[in-house]
Design a protein around this motif. Structure first.
Motif, PDB file in Angstrom:
ATOM      1  N   HIS A 322      -4.679   2.657 -34.316  1.00 32.19           N
ATOM      2  CA  HIS A 322      -5.019   4.085 -34.281  1.00 32.19           C
ATOM      3  C   HIS A 322      -3.749   4.925 -34.259  1.00 32.19           C
ATOM      4  N   LEU A 323      -2.781   4.531 -33.450  1.00 28.79           N
ATOM      5  CA  LEU A 323      -1.509   5.243 -33.401  1.00 28.79           C
ATOM      6  C   LEU A 323      -0.854   5.286 -34.777  1.00 28.79           C
ATOM      7  N   ALA A 324      -0.913   4.193 -35.489  1.00 30.33           N
ATOM      8  CA  ALA A 324      -0.294   4.119 -36.818  1.00 30.33           C
ATOM      9  C   ALA A 324      -0.967   5.072 -37.799  1.00 30.33           C
ATOM     10  N   ARG A 325      -2.253   5.352 -37.601  1.00 25.67           N
ATOM     11  CA  ARG A 325      -2.975   6.257 -38.500  1.00 25.67           C
ATOM     12  C   ARG A 325      -2.636   7.717 -38.239  1.00 25.67           C
ATOM     13  N   GLY A 326      -2.089   8.015 -37.078  1.00 24.57           N
ATOM     14  CA  GLY A 326      -1.720   9.388 -36.765  1.00 24.57           C
ATOM     15  C   GLY A 326      -2.791  10.115 -35.993  1.00 24.57           C
ATOM     16  N   PRO A 327      -2.787  10.013 -34.669  1.00 32.97           N
ATOM     17  CA  PRO A 327      -3.817  10.670 -33.866  1.00 32.97           C
ATOM     18  C   PRO A 327      -3.558  12.162 -33.706  1.00 32.97           C
ATOM     19  N   PHE A 328      -4.585  12.885 -33.283  1.00 39.50           N
ATOM     20  CA  PHE A 328      -4.406  14.257 -32.835  1.00 39.50           C
ATOM     21  C   PHE A 328      -4.227  14.196 -31.323  1.00 39.50           C
ATOM     22  N   GLY A 329      -2.995  14.336 -30.868  1.00 36.06           N
ATOM     23  CA  GLY A 329      -2.722  14.144 -29.450  1.00 36.06           C
ATOM     24  C   GLY A 329      -2.391  12.693 -29.153  1.00 36.06           C
TER      25      GLY A 329
END
Length: 337
Positions: A322-329
Protein backbone atom coordinates in the motif's frame (compact mmCIF):
# COMPACT_ATOMS: atom_id res chain seq x y z
CA UNK A 1 8.03 -12.60 20.73
CA UNK A 2 6.65 -12.36 17.21
CA UNK A 3 8.59 -10.07 14.91
CA UNK A 4 8.95 -9.29 11.23
CA UNK A 5 12.51 -9.89 10.07
CA UNK A 6 14.21 -8.53 6.96
CA UNK A 7 16.50 -11.39 5.99
CA UNK A 8 17.72 -9.85 2.73
CA UNK A 9 16.75 -6.96 0.48
CA UNK A 10 13.37 -7.16 -1.21
CA UNK A 11 9.86 -7.27 0.26
CA UNK A 12 9.67 -11.03 -0.33
CA UNK A 13 12.49 -11.35 2.20
CA UNK A 14 10.46 -9.67 4.96
CA UNK A 15 9.22 -12.65 6.92
CA UNK A 16 7.46 -13.16 10.23
CA UNK A 17 9.29 -15.17 12.87
CA UNK A 18 10.05 -15.38 16.57
CA UNK A 19 12.96 -13.84 18.46
CA UNK A 20 13.75 -13.54 22.18
CA UNK A 21 12.19 -10.62 24.01
CA UNK A 22 15.01 -8.43 25.29
CA UNK A 23 15.51 -7.43 28.90
CA UNK A 24 15.91 -3.66 29.34
CA UNK A 25 19.38 -2.57 30.39
CA UNK A 26 20.35 0.55 32.31
CA UNK A 27 18.29 3.52 31.12
CA UNK A 28 16.16 1.39 28.80
CA UNK A 29 12.42 0.78 28.51
CA UNK A 30 10.77 -2.40 27.33
CA UNK A 31 7.74 -1.26 25.36
CA UNK A 32 4.78 -3.41 24.32
CA UNK A 33 4.18 -2.06 20.84
CA UNK A 34 0.66 -0.87 20.12
CA UNK A 35 1.07 0.33 16.53
CA UNK A 36 3.69 1.35 13.99
CA UNK A 37 3.46 3.57 10.94
CA UNK A 38 5.37 3.20 7.71
CA UNK A 39 7.61 5.77 6.07
CA UNK A 40 9.33 5.82 2.70
CA UNK A 41 12.57 5.33 4.62
CA UNK A 42 11.32 1.91 5.76
CA UNK A 43 10.45 0.91 2.19
CA UNK A 44 13.80 2.16 0.88
CA UNK A 45 15.63 0.12 3.53
CA UNK A 46 13.74 -3.02 2.51
CA UNK A 47 14.34 -2.29 -1.18
CA UNK A 48 18.08 -1.92 -0.53
CA UNK A 49 18.37 1.69 -1.76
CA UNK A 50 18.80 3.40 1.61
CA UNK A 51 22.40 3.08 2.80
CA UNK A 52 22.43 -0.68 2.22
CA UNK A 53 25.90 -0.98 3.79
CA UNK A 54 24.38 -0.06 7.16
CA UNK A 55 21.60 -2.65 7.16
CA UNK A 56 22.20 -5.64 9.48
CA UNK A 57 20.51 -8.91 8.59
CA UNK A 58 18.20 -10.02 9.95
CA UNK A 59 16.70 -6.65 10.88
CA UNK A 60 13.46 -5.84 12.67
CA UNK A 61 12.44 -2.82 10.56
CA UNK A 62 10.23 0.27 11.05
CA UNK A 63 11.26 3.21 13.20
CA UNK A 64 7.92 4.80 14.11
CA UNK A 65 6.12 3.18 17.02
CA UNK A 66 3.96 3.81 20.03
CA UNK A 67 3.38 1.49 22.94
CA UNK A 68 3.15 0.97 26.67
CA UNK A 69 6.12 0.62 29.00
CA UNK A 70 5.96 -2.85 30.57
CA UNK A 71 9.42 -3.01 32.20
CA UNK A 72 12.28 -0.64 32.93
CA UNK A 73 15.99 -1.12 33.36
CA UNK A 74 18.09 0.14 36.28
CA UNK A 75 18.15 3.88 37.01
CA UNK A 76 15.26 4.80 34.72
CA UNK A 77 13.69 8.07 35.89
CA UNK A 78 11.83 9.67 32.97
CA UNK A 79 9.10 7.02 32.58
CA UNK A 80 7.34 4.38 34.63
CA UNK A 81 5.63 1.10 33.85
CA UNK A 82 2.20 1.74 32.37
CA UNK A 83 3.05 4.98 30.57
CA UNK A 84 2.54 5.28 26.81
CA UNK A 85 5.50 6.45 24.78
CA UNK A 86 6.57 7.18 21.23
CA UNK A 87 9.87 6.18 19.75
CA UNK A 88 12.10 8.76 18.07
CA UNK A 89 14.17 7.93 15.01
CA UNK A 90 17.45 9.20 16.45
CA UNK A 91 18.06 7.55 19.80
CA UNK A 92 20.84 9.97 20.82
CA UNK A 93 19.91 13.29 19.19
CA UNK A 94 18.16 15.09 22.02
CA UNK A 95 18.46 18.80 21.15
CA UNK A 96 20.44 21.32 19.15
CA UNK A 97 22.43 20.40 16.05
CA UNK A 98 22.90 16.72 15.20
CA UNK A 99 26.20 15.01 15.80
CA UNK A 100 28.16 13.50 12.90
CA UNK A 101 27.25 9.93 13.81
CA UNK A 102 23.50 10.20 14.51
CA UNK A 103 22.62 7.72 11.71
CA UNK A 104 24.53 5.03 13.64
CA UNK A 105 21.86 5.10 16.34
CA UNK A 106 18.60 5.15 14.37
CA UNK A 107 15.74 2.84 15.30
CA UNK A 108 14.56 0.62 12.47
CA UNK A 109 18.07 0.56 10.97
CA UNK A 110 20.71 -0.07 12.08
CA UNK A 111 19.10 -0.57 15.51
CA UNK A 112 16.07 -2.89 15.78
CA UNK A 113 12.75 -1.24 15.04
CA UNK A 114 9.15 -1.60 16.10
CA UNK A 115 7.65 -4.20 13.78
CA UNK A 116 7.48 -6.67 16.66
CA UNK A 117 5.43 -7.32 19.77
CA UNK A 118 8.03 -5.61 21.99
CA UNK A 119 10.89 -3.17 21.44
CA UNK A 120 13.62 -1.53 23.47
CA UNK A 121 13.67 2.29 23.63
CA UNK A 122 16.17 4.26 25.70
CA UNK A 123 14.37 6.53 28.13
CA UNK A 124 16.26 9.57 26.81
CA UNK A 125 14.90 9.08 23.30
CA UNK A 126 11.31 8.28 24.28
CA UNK A 127 8.56 10.90 24.19
CA UNK A 128 5.26 10.74 26.05
CA UNK A 129 2.54 9.94 23.52
CA UNK A 130 -0.32 12.46 23.20
CA UNK A 131 -3.24 11.42 25.39
CA UNK A 132 -5.75 12.65 22.80
CA UNK A 133 -4.50 10.19 20.16
CA UNK A 134 -5.10 6.49 19.69
CA UNK A 135 -2.12 4.20 19.18
CA UNK A 136 -2.84 4.16 15.46
CA UNK A 137 -2.77 7.96 15.29
CA UNK A 138 0.19 8.49 17.62
CA UNK A 139 2.33 6.00 15.69
CA UNK A 140 2.44 8.45 12.76
CA UNK A 141 4.22 11.22 14.66
CA UNK A 142 7.93 10.30 15.01
CA UNK A 143 9.00 10.88 11.40
CA UNK A 144 6.19 12.34 9.28
CA UNK A 145 4.76 14.87 11.73
CA UNK A 146 8.10 15.73 13.30
CA UNK A 147 9.83 16.24 9.95
CA UNK A 148 7.08 18.63 8.87
CA UNK A 149 7.19 20.49 12.19
CA UNK A 150 10.99 20.82 12.22
CA UNK A 151 11.15 22.00 8.61
CA UNK A 152 8.43 24.60 9.06
CA UNK A 153 8.90 25.83 12.61
CA UNK A 154 12.46 25.15 13.76
CA UNK A 155 14.25 25.62 10.43
CA UNK A 156 11.84 27.73 8.37
CA UNK A 157 10.68 29.92 11.29
CA UNK A 158 7.24 30.02 9.71
CA UNK A 159 5.13 33.07 10.53
CA UNK A 160 1.39 33.57 10.26
CA UNK A 161 0.54 35.08 6.90
CA UNK A 162 3.44 33.44 5.08
CA UNK A 163 3.03 30.80 2.39
CA UNK A 164 4.10 27.17 2.15
CA UNK A 165 4.28 24.73 -0.76
CA UNK A 166 3.84 21.02 -0.02
CA UNK A 167 4.50 18.32 -2.61
CA UNK A 168 2.15 15.38 -2.87
CA UNK A 169 -0.24 13.98 -0.28
CA UNK A 170 1.91 11.54 1.66
CA UNK A 171 2.50 11.67 5.39
CA UNK A 172 5.01 14.53 5.67
CA UNK A 173 3.14 16.73 3.21
CA UNK A 174 -0.25 16.23 4.86
CA UNK A 175 1.17 17.02 8.28
CA UNK A 176 2.94 20.08 6.84
CA UNK A 177 -0.34 21.32 5.37
CA UNK A 178 -2.16 20.80 8.67
CA UNK A 179 0.54 22.45 10.79
CA UNK A 180 1.05 25.40 8.45
CA UNK A 181 -2.67 26.07 8.10
CA UNK A 182 -3.15 25.88 11.88
CA UNK A 183 -0.30 28.38 12.27
CA UNK A 184 -2.05 30.84 9.98
CA UNK A 185 -0.02 30.28 6.83
CA UNK A 186 -1.30 29.89 3.29
CA UNK A 187 -0.74 26.40 1.88
CA UNK A 188 -0.37 25.42 -1.77
CA UNK A 189 -0.29 21.69 -2.52
CA UNK A 190 0.77 19.72 -5.58
CA UNK A 191 -0.44 16.26 -6.58
CA UNK A 192 -1.11 14.16 -9.66
CA UNK A 193 -4.65 13.54 -8.39
CA UNK A 194 -7.43 16.12 -8.43
CA UNK A 195 -9.31 14.02 -5.87
CA UNK A 196 -6.36 14.16 -3.47
CA UNK A 197 -5.99 17.90 -4.03
CA UNK A 198 -9.61 18.33 -2.99
CA UNK A 199 -8.93 16.30 0.17
CA UNK A 200 -5.87 18.32 1.16
CA UNK A 201 -7.78 21.54 0.55
CA UNK A 202 -10.42 20.26 2.95
CA UNK A 203 -7.62 19.95 5.52
CA UNK A 204 -6.63 23.58 5.14
CA UNK A 205 -4.71 24.08 1.89
CA UNK A 206 -5.92 27.13 -0.02
CA UNK A 207 -4.93 25.99 -3.51
CA UNK A 208 -3.92 22.86 -5.38
CA UNK A 209 -1.88 22.26 -8.53
CA UNK A 210 -2.05 19.05 -10.56
CA UNK A 211 1.53 18.58 -11.74
CA UNK A 212 0.47 16.24 -14.52
CA UNK A 213 -1.87 18.85 -15.94
CA UNK A 214 0.73 21.56 -15.24
CA UNK A 215 4.19 19.94 -15.56
CA UNK A 216 5.79 23.38 -15.18
CA UNK A 217 4.10 23.68 -11.82
CA UNK A 218 6.49 26.30 -10.48
CA UNK A 219 4.95 28.84 -12.86
CA UNK A 220 1.53 28.10 -11.35
CA UNK A 221 2.94 28.67 -7.86
CA UNK A 222 4.30 32.05 -8.97
CA UNK A 223 0.93 32.87 -10.51
CA UNK A 224 -0.82 32.06 -7.24
CA UNK A 225 1.65 34.20 -5.26
CA UNK A 226 1.64 37.22 -7.61
CA UNK A 227 5.12 36.37 -8.84
CA UNK A 228 6.71 36.30 -5.41
CA UNK A 229 6.94 32.56 -4.68
CA UNK A 230 6.28 30.79 -1.40
CA UNK A 231 8.30 31.36 1.75
CA UNK A 232 8.98 27.66 2.40
CA UNK A 233 8.84 24.67 0.08
CA UNK A 234 8.64 21.16 1.50
CA UNK A 235 10.36 19.09 -1.20
CA UNK A 236 9.67 15.38 -0.77
CA UNK A 237 10.41 14.42 -4.37
CA UNK A 238 14.06 15.26 -4.86
CA UNK A 239 15.60 14.58 -8.25
CA UNK A 240 15.74 17.29 -10.90
CA UNK A 241 12.44 18.70 -9.65
CA UNK A 242 14.55 20.57 -7.11
CA UNK A 243 15.05 23.21 -9.80
CA UNK A 244 11.31 23.87 -9.88
CA UNK A 245 11.24 24.03 -6.09
CA UNK A 246 13.85 26.79 -6.21
CA UNK A 247 11.88 28.63 -8.89
CA UNK A 248 8.67 28.36 -6.84
CA UNK A 249 10.29 29.72 -3.66
CA UNK A 250 10.71 33.43 -2.98
CA UNK A 251 14.04 35.20 -3.09
CA UNK A 252 15.98 34.24 0.08
CA UNK A 253 13.34 31.62 0.88
CA UNK A 254 13.87 28.09 2.16
CA UNK A 255 13.60 24.78 0.33
CA UNK A 256 13.40 22.03 2.95
CA UNK A 257 14.76 18.94 1.20
CA UNK A 258 12.93 16.15 2.96
CA UNK A 259 12.75 13.26 0.52
CA UNK A 260 13.99 11.58 -2.62
CA UNK A 261 10.89 9.94 -4.09
CA UNK A 262 11.92 10.68 -7.67
CA UNK A 263 15.68 10.39 -7.25
CA UNK A 264 18.63 10.71 -4.90
CA UNK A 265 20.60 12.92 -7.28
CA UNK A 266 19.76 16.19 -9.00
CA UNK A 267 21.21 18.17 -11.92
CA UNK A 268 21.08 21.53 -10.21
CA UNK A 269 20.87 24.75 -12.23
CA UNK A 270 23.13 26.96 -10.16
CA UNK A 271 22.33 30.40 -11.55
CA UNK A 272 18.72 30.58 -10.29
CA UNK A 273 19.91 29.23 -6.93
CA UNK A 274 22.58 31.93 -6.72
CA UNK A 275 20.49 34.84 -7.98
CA UNK A 276 17.48 33.91 -5.83
CA UNK A 277 19.79 33.35 -2.85
CA UNK A 278 17.80 30.30 -1.88
CA UNK A 279 18.59 28.24 1.19
CA UNK A 280 18.38 24.51 0.49
CA UNK A 281 18.30 22.73 3.83
CA UNK A 282 18.48 18.99 4.17
CA UNK A 283 15.98 17.74 6.75
CA UNK A 284 16.56 14.37 8.40
CA UNK A 285 13.73 14.45 10.98
CA UNK A 286 14.57 16.24 14.26
CA UNK A 287 15.77 15.90 17.85
CA UNK A 288 13.64 14.80 20.77
CA UNK A 289 13.26 18.37 22.02
CA UNK A 290 11.50 19.34 18.81
CA UNK A 291 9.07 16.43 19.28
CA UNK A 292 8.29 17.74 22.74
CA UNK A 293 7.64 21.22 21.33
CA UNK A 294 5.39 19.85 18.61
CA UNK A 295 3.00 17.79 20.73
CA UNK A 296 1.47 20.74 22.64
CA UNK A 297 0.85 22.49 19.30
CA UNK A 298 -0.94 19.43 17.92
CA UNK A 299 -2.99 19.25 21.10
CA UNK A 300 -3.84 22.97 21.11
CA UNK A 301 -5.02 22.91 17.50
CA UNK A 302 -6.67 19.49 17.77
CA UNK A 303 -4.68 18.20 14.82
CA UNK A 304 -5.39 14.54 14.18
CA UNK A 305 -3.14 12.51 11.86
CA UNK A 306 -4.62 11.41 8.55
CA UNK A 307 -4.45 7.61 8.36
CA UNK A 308 -5.24 6.06 4.99
CA UNK A 309 -5.54 2.51 6.29
CA UNK A 310 -4.71 0.37 9.32
CA UNK A 311 -3.40 -3.16 8.71
CA UNK A 312 -3.17 -6.08 11.10
CA UNK A 313 0.24 -7.28 12.28
CA UNK A 314 0.04 -10.31 10.00
CA UNK A 315 -0.58 -8.00 7.02
CA UNK A 316 2.76 -6.17 7.12
CA UNK A 317 3.64 -7.09 3.53
CA UNK A 318 0.29 -5.77 2.28
CA UNK A 319 0.91 -2.57 4.26
CA UNK A 320 4.22 -2.03 2.48
CA UNK A 321 2.54 -2.71 -0.86
CA UNK A 322 0.00 0.00 0.00
CA UNK A 323 2.83 2.39 0.85
CA UNK A 324 4.40 1.71 -2.54
CA UNK A 325 1.14 2.67 -4.27
CA UNK A 326 1.14 6.08 -2.62
CA UNK A 327 -1.30 6.57 0.25
CA UNK A 328 -3.18 9.72 1.19
CA UNK A 329 -1.60 10.31 4.58
CA UNK A 330 -0.22 7.39 6.56
CA UNK A 331 -0.24 3.60 6.47
CA UNK A 332 -0.37 2.04 9.94
CA UNK A 333 0.10 -1.50 11.27
CA UNK A 334 -1.68 -2.33 14.51
CA UNK A 335 0.56 -4.57 16.61
CA UNK A 336 -0.95 -4.84 20.09
CA UNK A 337 -4.38 -6.19 20.88
Amino acid sequence: MKAWLLKDFGLHNLQQGEVPTQTPKEGELLVKVGAVSLNYRDKAIIDGIYEPHRVPKPLIPVSDAVGTVVAVGPNVSRFAVGERVNSTLYSRWLDGAPGPNEPDYCLGMPLPGGLAEYMIIHEESAVRAPAMMSDEAASTLPIAALTAWYALMDVGRLQAGQSVLVQGTGGVSIFAAQIAAAHGARVIATSSSDANLAKVQALGASAGINYRTHPEWASKVLELTEGRGVDITIDVAGGNGLNQSIAATRVAGVVAQVGFLTGQTAALDLMPLIFRQTTIRGIAVAPRASFERMNPFLDKHRIQPVVDRVYAFDEAVQAFEHLARGPFGKVVIKVGA
